[in-house]
Motif scaffolding. Structure first.
Motif, short mmCIF file in Angstrom:
data_model
loop_
_atom_site.label_atom_id
_atom_site.label_comp_id
_atom_site.label_asym_id
_atom_site.label_seq_id
_atom_site.Cartn_x
_atom_site.Cartn_y
_atom_site.Cartn_z
N GLU A 34 -11.69 -3.62 -8.23
CA GLU A 34 -11.00 -3.31 -6.99
C GLU A 34 -9.81 -2.42 -7.30
OE1 GLU A 34 -10.03 -5.99 -3.10
OE2 GLU A 34 -9.63 -6.88 -5.05
N PRO A 64 -14.01 -1.48 -3.56
CA PRO A 64 -13.07 -2.02 -2.58
C PRO A 64 -11.66 -1.50 -2.87
CG PRO A 64 -14.45 -3.77 -3.47
CD PRO A 64 -14.71 -2.54 -4.29
N ILE A 66 -7.58 -1.77 -1.57
CA ILE A 66 -6.49 -2.36 -0.79
C ILE A 66 -5.40 -1.30 -0.69
CG2 ILE A 66 -4.72 -4.15 -0.71
CD1 ILE A 66 -6.64 -5.90 -2.38
N ILE A 77 -2.96 -1.19 10.52
CA ILE A 77 -3.93 -2.04 9.82
C ILE A 77 -5.34 -1.67 10.28
CG2 ILE A 77 -4.78 -4.40 9.54
CD1 ILE A 77 -1.82 -5.30 9.84
N LYS A 81 -8.30 -0.07 7.94
CA LYS A 81 -9.60 -0.74 7.85
C LYS A 81 -10.73 0.18 8.34
CE LYS A 81 -10.19 -4.70 7.06
NZ LYS A 81 -10.72 -5.33 5.87
N SER A 86 -10.78 -2.21 2.09
CA SER A 86 -11.19 -3.62 2.08
C SER A 86 -10.03 -4.53 2.46
CB SER A 86 -11.71 -4.00 0.70
OG SER A 86 -10.69 -3.86 -0.27
N GLY A 87 -8.81 -4.02 2.36
CA GLY A 87 -7.65 -4.83 2.69
C GLY A 87 -6.40 -3.97 2.83
N VAL A 88 -5.35 -4.60 3.31
CA VAL A 88 -4.08 -3.90 3.54
C VAL A 88 -2.95 -4.72 2.94
CG1 VAL A 88 -2.54 -2.94 5.30
CG2 VAL A 88 -5.00 -2.98 5.71
N LEU A 89 -2.09 -4.06 2.18
CA LEU A 89 -0.92 -4.70 1.61
C LEU A 89 0.24 -4.44 2.57
CD1 LEU A 89 0.02 -4.60 -2.09
CD2 LEU A 89 1.77 -4.32 -0.35
N VAL A 104 -2.03 -10.96 11.68
CA VAL A 104 -2.93 -10.52 10.62
C VAL A 104 -3.77 -11.61 10.00
CG1 VAL A 104 -1.55 -8.51 10.05
CG2 VAL A 104 -1.09 -10.64 8.87
#
Length: 105
Positions: A34, A64, A66, A77, A81, A86-89, A104
């Motif tokens: 990732e 993936p 982030i 967000i 996406k 695959s994700g958000v910090l 969230v």
């Protein structure tokens, strides 16, 4: 396998070795599970994420990803996406009260 952080300032890859490129890192793709993608020029600015860079890294690495830095709120967000992350910090937006965990989680 590893989670690998790619740090940028805008579209410039930040490395301790100036000759290292994304193509050099891509050679080790099989060892990476990732990626965490950070555009450090956006830290704390709440100016929106670097979607162009996000799409480029997702397409190039096919892993993936982030994404962090620049997130202002829920709409960002969704944009990240929708770009394929695959994700958000989330950091500054949370600490400054622009977004809550209720939104969230």
């Amino acid at each position: 396998k590893y989670v690998f952080s790619l740090d940028f300032r805008g579209d410039k890859l930040l490395t301790a070795i100036p000759t290292v490129s994304l193509n050099d890192i891509l050679k080790y793709r099989k060892n990476i599970n990732e990626i965490i993608l950070l555009d450090l020029s956006l830290v704390g600015k709440l100016s929106g994420p670097n979607l162009h860079l996000t799409e480029k890294i997702i397409k190039l690495f096919k892993l993936p990803v982030i994404v962090g830095c620049g997130i202002r709120g829920y709409d960002d967000i969704v944009r990240v996406k929708n770009a394929g992350a695959s994700g958000v910090l989330i950091s500054s937006a949370f600490h400054l009260g622009k977004i809550s965990t209720k939104v969230v989680i």
